[in-house]
Write an enzyme that holds these catalytic residues in place. Structure first.
Site, PDB file in Angstrom:
ATOM      1  N   ASN A  63       1.367  -1.833  -0.444  1.00 38.24           N
ATOM      2  CA  ASN A  63      -0.040   0.024  -0.096  1.00 38.24           C
ATOM      3  C   ASN A  63       0.632   1.483  -0.007  1.00 38.24           C
ATOM      4  OD1 ASN A  63      -0.002   1.399   3.240  1.00 38.24           O
ATOM      5  ND2 ASN A  63      -0.374  -0.697   3.741  1.00 38.24           N
ATOM      6  N   HIS A 118      -8.167  -0.002   2.083  1.00 35.96           N
ATOM      7  CA  HIS A 118      -9.477  -0.550   3.460  1.00 35.96           C
ATOM      8  C   HIS A 118     -10.716   0.028   3.801  1.00 35.96           C
ATOM      9  CE1 HIS A 118      -5.963  -4.397   4.580  1.00 35.96           C
ATOM     10  NE2 HIS A 118      -7.024  -4.574   3.503  1.00 35.96           N
ATOM     11  N   CYS A 127      -6.719  -1.518  13.114  1.00 30.18           N
ATOM     12  CA  CYS A 127      -6.964  -2.509  12.893  1.00 30.18           C
ATOM     13  C   CYS A 127      -5.820  -3.526  13.085  1.00 30.18           C
ATOM     14  CB  CYS A 127      -5.298  -2.175  11.312  1.00 30.18           C
ATOM     15  SG  CYS A 127      -5.871  -0.729  10.225  1.00 30.18           S
ATOM     16  N   ASN A 175      -7.667  -8.229  10.309  1.00 31.52           N
ATOM     17  CA  ASN A 175      -8.029  -8.670   8.814  1.00 31.52           C
ATOM     18  C   ASN A 175      -7.706 -10.668   8.912  1.00 31.52           C
ATOM     19  OD1 ASN A 175      -5.674  -5.965   8.155  1.00 31.52           O
ATOM     20  ND2 ASN A 175      -7.167  -6.422   6.961  1.00 31.52           N
TER      21      ASN A 175
HETATM   22  N1  ARG Z   1       0.128  -3.078   5.533  1.00 36.20           N
HETATM   23  C1  ARG Z   1      -1.281  -4.081   5.956  1.00 36.20           C
HETATM   24  C2  ARG Z   1      -1.413  -4.155   4.831  1.00 36.20           C
HETATM   25  O1  ARG Z   1      -1.623  -3.826   3.753  1.00 36.20           O
HETATM   26  C3  ARG Z   1      -1.550  -3.329   7.002  1.00 36.20           C
HETATM   27  C4  ARG Z   1      -3.509  -3.129   7.329  1.00 36.20           C
HETATM   28  C5  ARG Z   1      -3.581  -2.636   8.158  1.00 36.20           C
HETATM   29  N2  ARG Z   1      -5.294  -3.276   8.540  1.00 36.20           N
HETATM   30  C6  ARG Z   1      -6.203  -2.321   8.554  1.00 36.20           C
HETATM   31  N3  ARG Z   1      -7.305  -3.594   8.429  1.00 36.20           N
HETATM   32  N4  ARG Z   1      -6.480  -1.742   7.515  1.00 36.20           N
HETATM   33  O2  ARG Z   1      -2.338  -5.356   3.931  1.00 36.20           O
END
Ligand code: ARG
Length: 313
Positions: free
Chosen positions: A32, A188, A285, A86
């Site tokens: 991301n 997200h 998160c 997640n």
């Molecule tokens: N580095 C993780 C990713 O890109 C961060 C996830 C953050 N989680 C969230 N539920 N927004 O997947």
């Protein structure tokens, strides 16, 4: 480096939340726009130590507010395992496991599955299901329960597929409104919207397609309940907040956003989470509610308890 989690409270916990200590947290790849491994490398040891302190502060804050924490064991080589939101979509003791889009995070799937199987063996989970191979869905990060409306919002686009919404609807038997995430930055749903217990919707409209903004506004109805955040609050991942009844736990936000929340009767608890921003994550998160129940489930449980006490009287 040490993580410490306060022992559980004797009183009934206000929430049951899964967290994963950041022993192996780092920014080792980029999936991301927040993630820049070359920047992390500049001072990796210090960033890591700092991340541990911030995580401790977050979990201390949750424990102090009466949350029971469930620890997921950290593993080397899966630095994003700390983002337990997640892992799955969880409601009414049912678990729909995530299927990650990126191979880096697919490596977390067996750990999350083992964690829920452990909870099932303890009687805390009734059913565990998986999505078909071809469907991506990144857990509560992209499927947010709206307690006031008794429905899910399902984000799709960057990570999760639109088609996942049908599986969520069928598995949980609850309404699901798919909303399209149109930017790479707000990849997200949980960094783009936060439906609060009182019916307010904190959101960053620019993260959504115009049609989805319209749907959000229609569902929320009363314009007083729409709290659109500034670009700055969005970039500081303030939308990514944990809301337990009238308490909100989040990264430091603008006075304006804090004002909107406090004037609606919420108590805002801020925790610095800058090291997790480097990975594109913040408070929500780093947590996963294991005790999300729909009103229908709770009233069925209440009836069972009444029947049981009548039968055993
Ligand atoms: N580095 C993780 C990713 O890109 C961060 C996830 C953050 N989680 C969230 N539920 N927004 O997947």
């Amino acid at each position: 480096m040490s993580v410490h989690v306060k022992p559980g409270h004797a009183m009934t916990p206000r929430a049951h939340i899964a967290v994963c200590p950041p022993h192996f947290f780092e920014v080792a790849y980029s999936i991301n726009p927040f993630m820049e491994p070359s920047r992390w490398e500049i001072d990796a040891t210090a960033y890591h130590e700092h991340a541990v302190q911030q995580w401790n502060k977050l979990t201390d804050t949750l424990a102090r507010l009466g949350v029971r924490l469930e620890l997921l064991q950290p593993h080397a080589g899966v630095p994003d395992l700390v983002f337990t939101a997640n892992a799955a979509v969880v409601l009414d003791q049912k678990v729909l496991l995530a299927r990650f889009k990126h191979k880096e995070r697919q490596a977390e799937e067996p750990y999350f599955r083992a964690f829920f199987e452990m909870l099932q063996s303890r009687g805390l989970v009734s059913e565990i299901a998986s999505l078909p191979q071809a469907i991506h869905q990144e857990g509560a990060g992209d499927c947010v329960w709206d307690p006031a409306r008794q429905m899910f919002w399902a984000g799709y686009g960057p990570r999760s597929d639109m088609g996942a919404a049908d599986y969520v609807r069928d598995f949980f038997g609850k309404p699901v409104v798919p909303v399209k995430l149109q930017t790479a930055q707000y990849y997200h749903l949980d960094v783009s919207m936060a439906p609060l217990t009182g019916g307010e919707m904190v959101y960053y409209p620019e993260a959504f397609s115009p049609a989805s903004v319209g749907q959000i506004q229609d569902h929320v109805g009363n314009p007083d309940n729409l709290i659109a955040v500034s670009a700055e609050d969005a970039a500081n991942l303030c939308v990514n907040a944990v809301n337990i009844e009238r308490d909100i736990i989040m990264a430091p936000c603008s006075n304006q956003l804090r004002g909107h929340l406090t004037e609606r009767g919420y108590q805002v608890h801020t925790v610095p989470l800058t090291e997790f921003w480097r990975s594109g994550g913040s408070a929500f998160c780093l947590t996963l509610r294991l005790d999300r129940y729909s009103d229908g489930f709770l009233s069925r449980q209440a009836k069972k308890t009444v029947l049981h006490s009548v039968e055993t009287a």
